[in-house]
Design a protein around this motif. Structure first.
Motif, PDB file in Angstrom:
ATOM      1  N   ARG A   1       0.837  -1.206   0.000  1.00  0.00           N
ATOM      2  CA  ARG A   1       0.000   0.000   0.000  1.00  0.00           C
ATOM      3  C   ARG A   1       0.873   1.258   0.000  1.00  0.00           C
ATOM      4  O   ARG A   1       0.590   2.222  -0.711  1.00  0.00           O
ATOM      5  N   PHE A   2       1.939   1.246   0.793  1.00  0.00           N
ATOM      6  CA  PHE A   2       2.851   2.384   0.832  1.00  0.00           C
ATOM      7  C   PHE A   2       3.501   2.586  -0.532  1.00  0.00           C
ATOM      8  O   PHE A   2       3.618   3.713  -1.020  1.00  0.00           O
ATOM      9  N   TYR A   3       3.912   1.499  -1.176  1.00  0.00           N
ATOM     10  CA  TYR A   3       4.490   1.584  -2.511  1.00  0.00           C
ATOM     11  C   TYR A   3       3.476   2.185  -3.488  1.00  0.00           C
ATOM     12  O   TYR A   3       3.835   3.012  -4.334  1.00  0.00           O
ATOM     13  N   GLY A   4       2.215   1.778  -3.374  1.00  0.00           N
ATOM     14  CA  GLY A   4       1.170   2.327  -4.231  1.00  0.00           C
ATOM     15  C   GLY A   4       1.000   3.830  -4.043  1.00  0.00           C
ATOM     16  O   GLY A   4       0.802   4.568  -5.006  1.00  0.00           O
ATOM     17  N   VAL A   5       1.100   4.284  -2.807  1.00  0.00           N
ATOM     18  CA  VAL A   5       0.992   5.722  -2.523  1.00  0.00           C
ATOM     19  C   VAL A   5       2.156   6.471  -3.170  1.00  0.00           C
ATOM     20  O   VAL A   5       1.961   7.516  -3.808  1.00  0.00           O
ATOM     21  N   ILE A   6       3.363   5.944  -3.026  1.00  0.00           N
ATOM     22  CA  ILE A   6       4.542   6.597  -3.622  1.00  0.00           C
ATOM     23  C   ILE A   6       4.403   6.652  -5.145  1.00  0.00           C
ATOM     24  O   ILE A   6       4.675   7.687  -5.760  1.00  0.00           O
ATOM     25  N   LYS A   7       3.981   5.554  -5.767  1.00  0.00           N
ATOM     26  CA  LYS A   7       3.798   5.534  -7.218  1.00  0.00           C
ATOM     27  C   LYS A   7       2.742   6.556  -7.654  1.00  0.00           C
ATOM     28  O   LYS A   7       2.905   7.216  -8.670  1.00  0.00           O
ATOM     29  N   ALA A   8       1.665   6.677  -6.893  1.00  0.00           N
ATOM     30  CA  ALA A   8       0.619   7.636  -7.237  1.00  0.00           C
ATOM     31  C   ALA A   8       1.164   9.061  -7.194  1.00  0.00           C
ATOM     32  O   ALA A   8       0.886   9.865  -8.094  1.00  0.00           O
ATOM     33  N   PHE A   9       1.953   9.386  -6.161  1.00  0.00           N
ATOM     34  CA  PHE A   9       2.552  10.721  -6.086  1.00  0.00           C
ATOM     35  C   PHE A   9       3.493  10.963  -7.266  1.00  0.00           C
ATOM     36  O   PHE A   9       3.516  12.049  -7.840  1.00  0.00           O
ATOM     37  N   LEU A  10       4.261   9.951  -7.636  1.00  0.00           N
ATOM     38  CA  LEU A  10       5.183  10.101  -8.760  1.00  0.00           C
ATOM     39  C   LEU A  10       4.448  10.314 -10.074  1.00  0.00           C
ATOM     40  O   LEU A  10       4.975  10.929 -10.998  1.00  0.00           O
TER      41      LEU A  10
ATOM     42  N   ARG B   1      -0.630  12.140  -8.991  1.00  0.00           N
ATOM     43  CA  ARG B   1      -1.929  12.007  -8.334  1.00  0.00           C
ATOM     44  C   ARG B   1      -1.839  12.506  -6.907  1.00  0.00           C
ATOM     45  O   ARG B   1      -0.816  12.370  -6.244  1.00  0.00           O
ATOM     46  N   MET B   2      -2.933  13.058  -6.459  1.00  0.00           N
ATOM     47  CA  MET B   2      -3.020  13.537  -5.079  1.00  0.00           C
ATOM     48  C   MET B   2      -4.172  12.813  -4.397  1.00  0.00           C
ATOM     49  O   MET B   2      -5.178  12.509  -5.038  1.00  0.00           O
ATOM     50  N   PRO B   3      -4.037  12.560  -3.102  1.00  0.00           N
ATOM     51  CA  PRO B   3      -5.141  11.908  -2.391  1.00  0.00           C
ATOM     52  C   PRO B   3      -6.318  12.860  -2.227  1.00  0.00           C
ATOM     53  O   PRO B   3      -6.145  14.078  -2.177  1.00  0.00           O
ATOM     54  N   ASP B   4      -7.521  12.294  -2.137  1.00  0.00           N
ATOM     55  CA  ASP B   4      -8.675  13.140  -1.882  1.00  0.00           C
ATOM     56  C   ASP B   4      -8.787  13.384  -0.370  1.00  0.00           C
ATOM     57  O   ASP B   4      -8.035  12.828   0.424  1.00  0.00           O
ATOM     58  N   ASN B   5      -9.713  14.240   0.000  1.00  0.00           N
ATOM     59  CA  ASN B   5      -9.842  14.612   1.413  1.00  0.00           C
ATOM     60  C   ASN B   5     -10.133  13.419   2.315  1.00  0.00           C
ATOM     61  O   ASN B   5      -9.639  13.346   3.429  1.00  0.00           O
ATOM     62  N   GLN B   6     -10.933  12.484   1.835  1.00  0.00           N
ATOM     63  CA  GLN B   6     -11.255  11.303   2.651  1.00  0.00           C
ATOM     64  C   GLN B   6      -9.999  10.473   2.908  1.00  0.00           C
ATOM     65  O   GLN B   6      -9.770  10.007   4.024  1.00  0.00           O
ATOM     66  N   GLN B   7      -9.162  10.298   1.899  1.00  0.00           N
ATOM     67  CA  GLN B   7      -7.926   9.540   2.072  1.00  0.00           C
ATOM     68  C   GLN B   7      -6.974  10.255   3.022  1.00  0.00           C
ATOM     69  O   GLN B   7      -6.337   9.621   3.862  1.00  0.00           O
ATOM     70  N   ILE B   8      -6.893  11.573   2.897  1.00  0.00           N
ATOM     71  CA  ILE B   8      -6.038  12.344   3.807  1.00  0.00           C
ATOM     72  C   ILE B   8      -6.555  12.220   5.230  1.00  0.00           C
ATOM     73  O   ILE B   8      -5.779  12.005   6.172  1.00  0.00           O
ATOM     74  N   ASP B   9      -7.868  12.340   5.406  1.00  0.00           N
ATOM     75  CA  ASP B   9      -8.469  12.239   6.731  1.00  0.00           C
ATOM     76  C   ASP B   9      -8.204  10.868   7.354  1.00  0.00           C
ATOM     77  O   ASP B   9      -7.816  10.778   8.527  1.00  0.00           O
TER      78      ASP B   9
END
Length: 105
Positions: A29-38, A41-49
């Motif tokens: 999941r962490f790898y997926g987040v890093i790939k999305a940032f690269l 892509r930005m997380p939506d408010n629900q994901q940030i919350d």
């Protein structure tokens, strides 16, 4: 079988499979987040919350083993994370920052 002299044909399993699977899942999941940032892509408010709530509620260290000053420090960090969570909810409710990043990339 984890003993000093295991019987012939015995298989040792010194790893807790559930803990290992949870760790692998967390890392994927962490790898997926890093790939999305690269990929811009930005997380939506629900994901940030959800992420900030998790960080606030799950300390990476055992708080009860800390000194009173350490416990206060951890509580201060939790307060900062909670403030950031509230700021995202209130100040970025319409996700303008996310849209700005998306359209200017």
């Amino acid at each position: 079988n984890i003993s000093e002299h295991p019987p012939t044909g015995a298989a040792a399993s010194p790893v807790d499979k559930q803990a290992k699977e949870a760790d692998v899942d967390r890392k994927l999941r962490f790898y997926g987040v890093i790939k999305a940032f690269l990929q811009g892509r930005m997380p939506d408010n629900q994901q940030i919350d959800q992420t900030l709530a998790y960080v606030r509620d799950h300390s990476p260290i055992h708080v009860n083993k800390l000194s009173p000053e350490g416990k206060k420090f951890i509580q201060d960090l939790r307060d900062i994370v909670e403030t950031a969570r509230l700021m995202v909810a209130e100040k970025n409710a319409d996700e303008l920052f996310r849209n700005f990043i998306w359209h200017t990339r």
